[in-house]
Design a protein around this motif. Structure first.
Motif, PDB file in Angstrom:
ATOM      1  N   ILE A  79      -7.987   6.263   2.606  1.00 39.53           N
ATOM      2  CA  ILE A  79      -7.024   5.221   2.978  1.00 39.53           C
ATOM      3  C   ILE A  79      -6.016   4.995   1.859  1.00 39.53           C
ATOM      4  O   ILE A  79      -4.810   4.876   2.096  1.00 39.53           O
ATOM      5  CB  ILE A  79      -7.758   3.914   3.356  1.00 39.53           C
ATOM      6  CG1 ILE A  79      -8.502   4.101   4.670  1.00 39.53           C
ATOM      7  CG2 ILE A  79      -6.781   2.738   3.432  1.00 39.53           C
ATOM      8  CD1 ILE A  79      -9.451   2.970   5.026  1.00 39.53           C
ATOM      9  N   GLU A  80      -6.512   4.961   0.622  1.00 43.65           N
ATOM     10  CA  GLU A  80      -5.602   4.785  -0.523  1.00 43.65           C
ATOM     11  C   GLU A  80      -4.621   5.951  -0.629  1.00 43.65           C
ATOM     12  O   GLU A  80      -3.431   5.747  -0.897  1.00 43.65           O
ATOM     13  CB  GLU A  80      -6.399   4.620  -1.819  1.00 43.65           C
ATOM     14  CG  GLU A  80      -7.147   3.301  -1.920  1.00 43.65           C
ATOM     15  CD  GLU A  80      -6.239   2.091  -1.808  1.00 43.65           C
ATOM     16  OE1 GLU A  80      -5.143   2.091  -2.404  1.00 43.65           O
ATOM     17  OE2 GLU A  80      -6.637   1.140  -1.101  1.00 43.65           O
ATOM     18  N   GLN A  81      -5.103   7.157  -0.408  1.00 43.13           N
ATOM     19  CA  GLN A  81      -4.220   8.331  -0.450  1.00 43.13           C
ATOM     20  C   GLN A  81      -3.153   8.253   0.643  1.00 43.13           C
ATOM     21  O   GLN A  81      -1.991   8.579   0.419  1.00 43.13           O
ATOM     22  CB  GLN A  81      -5.026   9.619  -0.310  1.00 43.13           C
ATOM     23  CG  GLN A  81      -5.864   9.961  -1.515  1.00 43.13           C
ATOM     24  CD  GLN A  81      -6.807  11.140  -1.262  1.00 43.13           C
ATOM     25  OE1 GLN A  81      -7.007  11.554  -0.126  1.00 43.13           O
ATOM     26  NE2 GLN A  81      -7.387  11.658  -2.332  1.00 43.13           N
ATOM     27  N   GLN A  82      -3.562   7.807   1.836  1.00 45.16           N
ATOM     28  CA  GLN A  82      -2.605   7.687   2.932  1.00 45.16           C
ATOM     29  C   GLN A  82      -1.566   6.615   2.643  1.00 45.16           C
ATOM     30  O   GLN A  82      -0.389   6.761   2.981  1.00 45.16           O
ATOM     31  CB  GLN A  82      -3.333   7.404   4.248  1.00 45.16           C
ATOM     32  CG  GLN A  82      -4.094   8.611   4.766  1.00 45.16           C
ATOM     33  CD  GLN A  82      -4.811   8.349   6.069  1.00 45.16           C
ATOM     34  OE1 GLN A  82      -5.031   7.200   6.450  1.00 45.16           O
ATOM     35  NE2 GLN A  82      -5.197   9.420   6.744  1.00 45.16           N
ATOM     36  N   LYS A  83      -1.977   5.529   1.999  1.00 50.29           N
ATOM     37  CA  LYS A  83      -1.025   4.476   1.630  1.00 50.29           C
ATOM     38  C   LYS A  83       0.027   5.023   0.674  1.00 50.29           C
ATOM     39  O   LYS A  83       1.220   4.746   0.805  1.00 50.29           O
ATOM     40  CB  LYS A  83      -1.752   3.296   0.979  1.00 50.29           C
ATOM     41  CG  LYS A  83      -2.487   2.412   1.936  1.00 50.29           C
ATOM     42  CD  LYS A  83      -3.165   1.269   1.176  1.00 50.29           C
ATOM     43  CE  LYS A  83      -3.934   0.349   2.083  1.00 50.29           C
ATOM     44  NZ  LYS A  83      -4.627  -0.723   1.338  1.00 50.29           N
ATOM     45  N   ILE A  84      -0.435   5.823  -0.297  1.00 53.25           N
ATOM     46  CA  ILE A  84       0.494   6.420  -1.271  1.00 53.25           C
ATOM     47  C   ILE A  84       1.460   7.360  -0.556  1.00 53.25           C
ATOM     48  O   ILE A  84       2.663   7.338  -0.810  1.00 53.25           O
ATOM     49  CB  ILE A  84      -0.293   7.160  -2.384  1.00 53.25           C
ATOM     50  CG1 ILE A  84      -1.032   6.129  -3.229  1.00 53.25           C
ATOM     51  CG2 ILE A  84       0.636   8.033  -3.215  1.00 53.25           C
ATOM     52  CD1 ILE A  84      -2.036   6.755  -4.200  1.00 53.25           C
ATOM     53  N   GLU A  85       0.942   8.172   0.361  1.00 53.21           N
ATOM     54  CA  GLU A  85       1.801   9.106   1.105  1.00 53.21           C
ATOM     55  C   GLU A  85       2.828   8.360   1.952  1.00 53.21           C
ATOM     56  O   GLU A  85       3.990   8.769   2.028  1.00 53.21           O
ATOM     57  CB  GLU A  85       0.950  10.024   1.993  1.00 53.21           C
ATOM     58  CG  GLU A  85       0.155  11.047   1.186  1.00 53.21           C
ATOM     59  CD  GLU A  85      -0.757  11.905   2.077  1.00 53.21           C
ATOM     60  OE1 GLU A  85      -0.547  11.941   3.314  1.00 53.21           O
ATOM     61  OE2 GLU A  85      -1.670  12.532   1.520  1.00 53.21           O
ATOM     62  N   ILE A  86       2.414   7.269   2.572  1.00 53.17           N
ATOM     63  CA  ILE A  86       3.347   6.470   3.384  1.00 53.17           C
ATOM     64  C   ILE A  86       4.437   5.884   2.505  1.00 53.17           C
ATOM     65  O   ILE A  86       5.628   5.896   2.864  1.00 53.17           O
ATOM     66  CB  ILE A  86       2.587   5.363   4.150  1.00 53.17           C
ATOM     67  CG1 ILE A  86       1.730   5.973   5.259  1.00 53.17           C
ATOM     68  CG2 ILE A  86       3.550   4.315   4.714  1.00 53.17           C
ATOM     69  CD1 ILE A  86       0.756   5.019   5.930  1.00 53.17           C
ATOM     70  N   GLU A  87       4.071   5.368   1.340  1.00 51.48           N
ATOM     71  CA  GLU A  87       5.050   4.812   0.420  1.00 51.48           C
ATOM     72  C   GLU A  87       6.018   5.891  -0.033  1.00 51.48           C
ATOM     73  O   GLU A  87       7.238   5.657  -0.136  1.00 51.48           O
ATOM     74  CB  GLU A  87       4.369   4.166  -0.792  1.00 51.48           C
ATOM     75  CG  GLU A  87       3.781   2.803  -0.514  1.00 51.48           C
ATOM     76  CD  GLU A  87       4.822   1.808  -0.029  1.00 51.48           C
ATOM     77  OE1 GLU A  87       5.928   1.723  -0.615  1.00 51.48           O
ATOM     78  OE2 GLU A  87       4.530   1.144   0.991  1.00 51.48           O
ATOM     79  N   LYS A  90       8.459   6.596   2.710  1.00 55.01           N
ATOM     80  CA  LYS A  90       9.435   5.506   2.844  1.00 55.01           C
ATOM     81  C   LYS A  90      10.529   5.628   1.789  1.00 55.01           C
ATOM     82  O   LYS A  90      11.708   5.311   2.050  1.00 55.01           O
ATOM     83  CB  LYS A  90       8.751   4.146   2.708  1.00 55.01           C
ATOM     84  CG  LYS A  90       7.973   3.731   3.919  1.00 55.01           C
ATOM     85  CD  LYS A  90       7.346   2.356   3.680  1.00 55.01           C
ATOM     86  CE  LYS A  90       6.529   1.886   4.872  1.00 55.01           C
ATOM     87  NZ  LYS A  90       5.896   0.589   4.612  1.00 55.01           N
TER      88      LYS A  90
END
Length: 92
Positions: A79-87, A90
């Protein structure tokens, strides 16, 4: 074989389907229906009081808890990795 003086009479209501199963099992095991019910009840208490059974259950609970903890940590990382990828998406 036991005699009637070392037993207590217990009246028990059971569904017809269960009565049929008791009859069939008693016949298969060459016992009276009463003896079949007593044997099955005794076996059910023996299993729950058996220290080996309790040890096995404790081991399963421990292993399951450890695996759940491991999977939770792995999921948090994903989940943390996906958050970084989304950021990153963006921003760029």
């Amino acid at each position: 074989m036991s005699n009637q003086t070392d037993h207590t009479i217990v009246r028990l209501r059971v569904p017809p389907e269960l009565k049929q199963k008791i009859e069939e099992s008693a016949e298969k095991n060459n016992r009276s229906q009463s003896a079949e019910m007593v044997a099955r009840l005794e076996e059910s208490f023996k299993e729950s009081d058996d220290p080996k059974t309790l040890e096995s259950l404790a081991k399963i609970v421990k292993e399951t808890t450890e695996e759940t903890t491991r999977l939770h940590k792995e999921l948090v990382k994903i989940i943390e990795q996906q958050k970084i990828e989304i950021e990153n998406l963006k921003q760029g």
